[in-house]
Design a protein around this motif. Structure first.
Motif, PDB file in Angstrom:
ATOM      1  N   VAL A   1      40.226  73.312 117.550  1.00  0.00           N
ATOM      2  CA  VAL A   1      39.874  74.421 118.270  1.00  0.00           C
ATOM      3  C   VAL A   1      41.226  75.206 118.744  1.00  0.00           C
ATOM      4  CG1 VAL A   1      39.090  74.842 120.989  1.00  0.00           C
ATOM      5  CG2 VAL A   1      37.932  73.171 119.386  1.00  0.00           C
ATOM      6  N   PHE A   2      42.260  74.881 118.932  1.00  0.00           N
ATOM      7  CA  PHE A   2      43.408  75.381 119.310  1.00  0.00           C
ATOM      8  C   PHE A   2      43.939  76.133 118.269  1.00  0.00           C
ATOM      9  CE2 PHE A   2      48.283  75.176 119.171  1.00  0.00           C
ATOM     10  CZ  PHE A   2      48.513  75.605 120.589  1.00  0.00           C
ATOM     11  N   ASN A   3      43.596  75.756 117.012  1.00  0.00           N
ATOM     12  CA  ASN A   3      43.967  76.660 115.951  1.00  0.00           C
ATOM     13  C   ASN A   3      43.071  77.710 115.665  1.00  0.00           C
ATOM     14  OD1 ASN A   3      46.297  75.785 114.562  1.00  0.00           O
ATOM     15  ND2 ASN A   3      45.009  73.971 113.572  1.00  0.00           N
ATOM     16  N   LEU A   4      41.900  77.588 115.892  1.00  0.00           N
ATOM     17  CA  LEU A   4      40.727  78.494 115.951  1.00  0.00           C
ATOM     18  C   LEU A   4      41.060  79.775 116.945  1.00  0.00           C
ATOM     19  CD1 LEU A   4      37.950  79.473 114.904  1.00  0.00           C
ATOM     20  CD2 LEU A   4      36.840  78.262 116.601  1.00  0.00           C
TER      21      LEU A   4
ATOM     22  N   ALA B   1      53.745  75.765 129.249  1.00  0.00           N
ATOM     23  CA  ALA B   1      54.714  76.207 128.564  1.00  0.00           C
ATOM     24  C   ALA B   1      55.604  75.587 127.851  1.00  0.00           C
ATOM     25  CB  ALA B   1      55.480  77.136 129.688  1.00  0.00           C
ATOM     26  N   MET B   2      56.028  74.291 128.717  1.00  0.00           N
ATOM     27  CA  MET B   2      57.115  73.329 128.024  1.00  0.00           C
ATOM     28  C   MET B   2      56.463  72.323 127.322  1.00  0.00           C
ATOM     29  SD  MET B   2      60.117  72.470 130.748  1.00  0.00           S
ATOM     30  CE  MET B   2      61.295  73.530 130.947  1.00  0.00           C
ATOM     31  N   GLY B   3      55.145  72.001 127.589  1.00  0.00           N
ATOM     32  CA  GLY B   3      54.605  70.894 127.064  1.00  0.00           C
ATOM     33  C   GLY B   3      54.653  70.992 125.589  1.00  0.00           C
ATOM     34  N   GLU B   4      53.890  69.649 124.988  1.00  0.00           N
ATOM     35  CA  GLU B   4      53.885  69.275 123.641  1.00  0.00           C
ATOM     36  C   GLU B   4      53.308  70.666 122.911  1.00  0.00           C
ATOM     37  OE1 GLU B   4      52.487  65.468 122.683  1.00  0.00           O
ATOM     38  OE2 GLU B   4      52.969  65.775 120.651  1.00  0.00           O
ATOM     39  N   TYR B   5      52.186  71.030 123.195  1.00  0.00           N
ATOM     40  CA  TYR B   5      51.607  72.246 122.496  1.00  0.00           C
ATOM     41  C   TYR B   5      51.576  73.357 123.286  1.00  0.00           C
ATOM     42  CZ  TYR B   5      49.478  68.500 119.920  1.00  0.00           C
ATOM     43  OH  TYR B   5      49.374  67.329 119.033  1.00  0.00           O
ATOM     44  N   GLY B   6      52.463  73.603 124.269  1.00  0.00           N
ATOM     45  CA  GLY B   6      52.819  74.800 124.964  1.00  0.00           C
ATOM     46  C   GLY B   6      53.000  75.859 124.189  1.00  0.00           C
TER      47      GLY B   6
ATOM     48  N   LEU C   1      55.870  77.516 124.293  1.00  0.00           N
ATOM     49  CA  LEU C   1      57.119  77.742 123.970  1.00  0.00           C
ATOM     50  C   LEU C   1      57.551  76.661 122.785  1.00  0.00           C
ATOM     51  CD1 LEU C   1      59.296  77.143 127.315  1.00  0.00           C
ATOM     52  CD2 LEU C   1      58.559  79.305 126.066  1.00  0.00           C
ATOM     53  N   ALA C   2      56.642  75.718 122.485  1.00  0.00           N
ATOM     54  CA  ALA C   2      56.907  74.917 121.377  1.00  0.00           C
ATOM     55  C   ALA C   2      56.313  76.053 120.151  1.00  0.00           C
ATOM     56  CB  ALA C   2      55.979  73.898 121.422  1.00  0.00           C
ATOM     57  N   GLU C   3      55.488  76.736 120.440  1.00  0.00           N
ATOM     58  CA  GLU C   3      54.951  77.710 119.135  1.00  0.00           C
ATOM     59  C   GLU C   3      56.144  78.536 118.871  1.00  0.00           C
ATOM     60  OE1 GLU C   3      51.318  80.467 119.463  1.00  0.00           O
ATOM     61  OE2 GLU C   3      50.947  78.485 120.175  1.00  0.00           O
ATOM     62  N   LYS C   4      57.268  78.995 119.818  1.00  0.00           N
ATOM     63  CA  LYS C   4      58.169  79.694 119.526  1.00  0.00           C
ATOM     64  C   LYS C   4      59.331  79.127 118.959  1.00  0.00           C
ATOM     65  CE  LYS C   4      56.946  83.725 121.697  1.00  0.00           C
ATOM     66  NZ  LYS C   4      56.463  84.559 120.598  1.00  0.00           N
ATOM     67  N   GLY C   5      59.254  77.699 118.896  1.00  0.00           N
ATOM     68  CA  GLY C   5      60.319  76.968 117.978  1.00  0.00           C
ATOM     69  C   GLY C   5      61.011  76.083 119.110  1.00  0.00           C
ATOM     70  N   LEU C   6      60.648  75.904 120.561  1.00  0.00           N
ATOM     71  CA  LEU C   6      61.438  75.156 121.186  1.00  0.00           C
ATOM     72  C   LEU C   6      61.115  73.756 121.106  1.00  0.00           C
ATOM     73  CD1 LEU C   6      63.127  75.004 124.080  1.00  0.00           C
ATOM     74  CD2 LEU C   6      61.193  74.543 124.964  1.00  0.00           C
ATOM     75  N   ILE C   7      61.988  72.759 121.222  1.00  0.00           N
ATOM     76  CA  ILE C   7      61.558  71.234 120.815  1.00  0.00           C
ATOM     77  C   ILE C   7      61.431  70.651 122.264  1.00  0.00           C
ATOM     78  CG2 ILE C   7      62.238  69.361 119.592  1.00  0.00           C
ATOM     79  CD1 ILE C   7      62.863  71.124 117.433  1.00  0.00           C
ATOM     80  N   PRO C   8      59.924  70.412 122.776  1.00  0.00           N
ATOM     81  CA  PRO C   8      59.865  69.927 124.122  1.00  0.00           C
ATOM     82  C   PRO C   8      60.609  68.402 124.294  1.00  0.00           C
ATOM     83  CG  PRO C   8      57.842  70.242 122.983  1.00  0.00           C
ATOM     84  CD  PRO C   8      59.001  70.388 121.952  1.00  0.00           C
ATOM     85  N   MET C   9      61.129  67.866 125.601  1.00  0.00           N
ATOM     86  CA  MET C   9      61.509  66.935 125.794  1.00  0.00           C
ATOM     87  C   MET C   9      60.361  65.664 125.705  1.00  0.00           C
ATOM     88  SD  MET C   9      63.707  67.579 129.289  1.00  0.00           S
ATOM     89  CE  MET C   9      62.857  69.186 129.526  1.00  0.00           C
ATOM     90  N   PRO C  10      60.744  64.339 125.958  1.00  0.00           N
ATOM     91  CA  PRO C  10      59.695  63.431 125.892  1.00  0.00           C
ATOM     92  C   PRO C  10      58.999  63.331 127.125  1.00  0.00           C
ATOM     93  CG  PRO C  10      61.723  62.552 125.113  1.00  0.00           C
ATOM     94  CD  PRO C  10      61.917  63.959 125.602  1.00  0.00           C
ATOM     95  N   THR C  11      57.926  62.972 127.214  1.00  0.00           N
ATOM     96  CA  THR C  11      56.860  63.139 128.436  1.00  0.00           C
ATOM     97  C   THR C  11      57.545  62.737 129.791  1.00  0.00           C
ATOM     98  OG1 THR C  11      55.161  62.750 126.737  1.00  0.00           O
ATOM     99  CG2 THR C  11      54.544  63.021 129.302  1.00  0.00           C
ATOM    100  N   ALA C  12      58.111  61.624 129.646  1.00  0.00           N
ATOM    101  CA  ALA C  12      58.787  60.813 130.869  1.00  0.00           C
ATOM    102  C   ALA C  12      59.949  61.692 131.471  1.00  0.00           C
ATOM    103  CB  ALA C  12      59.195  59.488 130.505  1.00  0.00           C
TER     104      ALA C  12
END
Lengths: 434, 345
Positions: free
Chosen positions: A114-117, B310-315, B317-328
């Motif tokens: 869905v994210f990709n879509l 923004a900062m999360g795993e699928y945020g 910023l990750a799309e812009k190439g940032l490598i997010p921190m571990p969740t904790a």
């Protein structure tokens, strides 16, 4: 005996003559090849800019049926216009779009898919949905066919800048997304159009949303300040130095200094601007006012030098005639000399301004090299300039900015050609020959 | 006649400028600093401007050092509120700040960035160790315990397993934070694998640094300016050359260039995120606490930056190439940022 002597002399001179002609031909050939290589470089540059930049003026849109779900929008009963507008601004537009996309591709399951879509359309499409809803509240509950802006990756793919022949891990569009795009393409839902946004918005981090209006406005405000400062001061100094000042050691010194200032690298003026306008006068950073003042310092010598040349070109007989008719020196200057020298002064000013339009280095020092989204409204708002915008886009990692960079270069070149054309026109139109 | 027209024109324009100049007030956040954090900070700034009622912050790319210098100049309207940095603040900079009345600084970690050594896809991928990198790039290297001017012209002279290709690396200039981090992580990391050099560290730290933190200037390392796109273009044109830049450029151009293995690890999202890729660093930004309720929107900007969106795993910023921190770690940081926990001196 004498015959023989003459003969050898003429033989020698003929040989010399031949040599001299040869030299001339060689020089002509060198000159011509220099000119041709210059032209060749210009052509290559223009072709490379145009070939990458022209696609920057077009955009890709995808036709989707968007269901304006009343459940997501919520109740708007009894809201007046401003309340309605505030409410619409707050709702989750992404969900509206996502759900409609899911209706189109009903087989899509799972968060990642869905994210990709959703990634097929630009994040700017949320704004488009919002604007449509604000314009017409009767759309709620209906399904509207909208041409949503495609994301930059889709745009790049449609323009043929992303190849589908490579492994999916190596391109920004997945195989799944390509399959969706193929379906959309076969249904004629992928549309290409002129990118009006490019001329009506400010900078953005998304290549498909980025525009140059902010930078163009910044350049305009900066040049306005430059013109207002540099033109009167420049012309007044030229007039004074040429017509009123006594000729002594001091004016000689000033003259040498002005000529030298014209050759000072522009970054030095940036440092000067930082030291004086920002640090001493506490003016705001990134403001066109400061940029304009700094560029005015830079253009002043150009304007003074060209104005002096123009004033000097007015024949003394005109001054003498005016004074002979009883005009004061000041009247002679302002009624006769200045108007007659105006075409030359204007030409010099326009060329100086065109130079200032292309400057980035001095602006770097005073904070005009920055990411600014809002289009500046006044000379104290933060702003960038056209060449700065080109520099910033050229440095962005996203592939989509490559064509935007070249497109912005085309716009800057058009402005420069227009200004230089204006200078030539002014010269031809008003020039007088004596 | 013409003069009259001109004076009317001038008068009119002066008037316009006077009218269109509003009073100076800071309702807009000013951000300076690192060019590496710039793509991320600008993305957040734009989203923040779109979502909230505040003006979109102005983000300047001045480099980490330049940003902190501006940041530490003082408290007040004319100084920036936030500075981005691709390294943590130095103690000398904290002192400088304190001297100018900035005692409370909030540090926010953004995530990680890997520095990659990439080449064209047309060439084969190679495996380098940190030792290879230093031996190929240092001004002077150690041969049997004696320091000599770097004689290596080809990669296989550095390490026989590497291909017979000219050493040619395009990288950032000394003003860049990427260069600083590359020096510290890659060059020093490789340098200290020589026991004789490591021994110097205990005796004379300065001499040790002088040996490890140098890059040869005989043409093997080419300073390519701050423009990483330029390096990507040059790598495509010259398949034998290597380029040094941030992970986000590799991520965006993965169809034409590839990252080479360092110490056996590929520069991938996962390897940088879990710290096993050796040339990776943390990115930060710093906030002046004294400005928080003076310049409007700082709290909201912080909230947007540290949000999952923004900062999360699928945020984004990750799309812009940032490598997010571990969740904790991210959650702790988010909490600290919310409470504006300042750096302890």
């Amino acid at each position: 005996m004498t015959d023989l002597k003459q003969n050898t002399a003429s033989l020698k001179s003929q040989a010399r003559l031949k040599k001299r002609y040869r030299k001339e031909r060689l020089f002509k050939a060198i000159g011509l090849s220099g000119l041709l290589s210059g032209l060749l470089a210009l052509t290559i540059m223009m072709i490379s800019i145009l070939s990458t930049g022209l696609s920057g003026f077009s955009e890709t849109r995808i036709k989707f049926d968007i269901y304006m779900d009343p459940e997501i929008i919520g109740s708007t009963d009894g809201y007046d216009e401003t309340e309605y507008r505030d409410h619409i601004a707050q709702i989750n537009h992404s969900t509206l779009i996502r759900n409609s996309l899911k209706i189109k591709f009903s087989d899509v399951k799972g968060r990642r898919d869905v994210f990709n879509l959703q990634k097929l359309v630009s994040s700017g499409s949320r704004e488009e949905v919002r604007r449509l809803l604000i314009e017409d509240k009767n759309l709620i509950g209906k399904t509207i066919a909208m041409d949503l802006l495609a994301s930059s990756n889709v745009d790049m793919y449609v323009k043929g800048q992303i190849s589908r022949d490579v492994n999916q891990s190596e391109r920004k569009i997945s195989d799944r997304q390509l399959a969706w795009l193929d379906i959309l393409e076969s249904e004629g839902r992928i549309l290409k159009g002129f990118n009006w946004k490019f001329f009506s918005t400010g900078d953005s981090r998304e290549p498909e949303l980025a525009g140059i209006l902010g930078a163009a406005m910044g350049s305009f405000l900066t040049l306005l300040v430059t013109l207002l400062i540099a033109f009167p001061i420049g012309v007044a100094s030229a007039l004074y130095l040429e017509e009123f000042a006594p000729h002594n050691k001091w004016t000689d010194l000033i003259e040498i200094n002005i000529n030298n200032l014209a050759a000072v690298p522009s970054i030095i003026f940036g440092l000067l601007g930082l030291a004086i306008f920002l640090n001493v006068f506490n003016m705001p950073r990134s403001a066109p006012l400061v940029g304009g003042l700094t560029l005015a310092l830079m253009t002043l010598p150009t304007i003074i030098i060209s104005s002096r040349a123009a004033i000097r070109a007015v024949p003394p007989s005109i001054r003498d005639a005016a004074i002979g008719m009883g005009a004061s020196n000041l009247q002679a200057q302002f009624h006769h000399v200045l108007p007659l020298s105006m075409p030359g002064i204007m030409t010099g000013t326009i060329i100086g301004m065109a130079q200032a339009l292309g400057e980035t280095a001095p602006l770097l020092m005073i904070g005009m090299v920055a990411f600014i989204v809002d289009v500046p409204q006044g000379v104290l708002d933060a702003a960038t300039a056209l060449p700065v915008q080109i520099f910033l886009w050229a440095d962005s990692p996203e592939r989509g900015f490559m064509e935007k960079t070249s497109a912005a270069i085309i716009v800057l070149l058009v402005f420069l050609i227009m200004m230089n054309g204006l200078a030539i026109w002014v010269r031809h139109k008003f020039e007088k020959r004596w | 006649m013409l003069t009259k027209n001109i004076s009317v024109f001038l008068g009119a324009t002066v008037l316009t400028v006077a009218i269109i100049s509003p009073a100076i007030a800071r309702d807009q956040i000013r951000i300076v600093g690192s060019s590496t954090v710039y793509p991320f900070a600008t993305a957040v700034a734009e989203e923040f401007g779109r979502k909230t009622k505040f003006k979109t912050p102005v983000v300047e790319s001045t480099g980490s050092g330049g940003g902190l210098k501006l940041f530490c100049e003082g408290v007040g309207e004319k100084y920036p509120d936030i500075t981005n940095a691709s390294r943590s603040i130095k103690s000398s900079e904290i002192k400088r700040c304190a001297k100018n009345g900035i005692t409370e600084i909030v540090e926010v970690k953004v995530g990680f960035d890997g520095i990659v050594i990439a080449n064209s896809k047309k060439s084969e991928r190679i495996e380098l160790s940190l030792r290879d990198i230093w031996t190929a790039l240092a001004t002077e290297i150690s041969v049997n315990g004696v320091m000599v001017t770097n004689p290596h012209k080809f990669w296989n002279q550095v390490n026989p397993t590497l291909p017979h290709k000219k050493i040619e690396i395009l990288g950032p200039p000394p003003t860049s934070g990427t260069r600083d981090a590359f020096m510290e992580l890659a060059m020093e990391g490789g340098c200290k694998t020589y026991p004789e050099i490591k021994a110097i560290k205990k005796k004379n730290k300065k001499a040790y640094k002088a040996i490890c933190h140098t890059i040869r200037e005989d043409g093997a390392y080419i300073e390519a300016g701050e423009n990483d796109n330029l390096i990507v273009g040059k790598l495509q044109a010259n398949p034998d050359a290597f380029g040094i830049f941030g992970y986000s450029f590799l991520d965006q151009n993965s169809d034409v260039i590839q990252g080479n293995l360092v110490n056996g690890k590929e520069p991938t999202f996962d390897n940088i995120s879990n710290g096993s890729y050796p040339v990776s660093r943390s990115l930060y930004f710093y906030i002046k606490k004294a400005h928080v309720d003076k310049t409007s929107g700082i709290r909201e900007y912080l909230k947007e930056f540290t949000s999952e969106n923004a900062m999360g795993e699928y945020g984004y910023l990750a799309e812009k190439g940032l490598i997010p921190m571990p969740t904790a770690e991210l959650e702790k940081m988010r909490e600290d940022a919310k409470n504006l926990v300042t750096l302890s001196n």
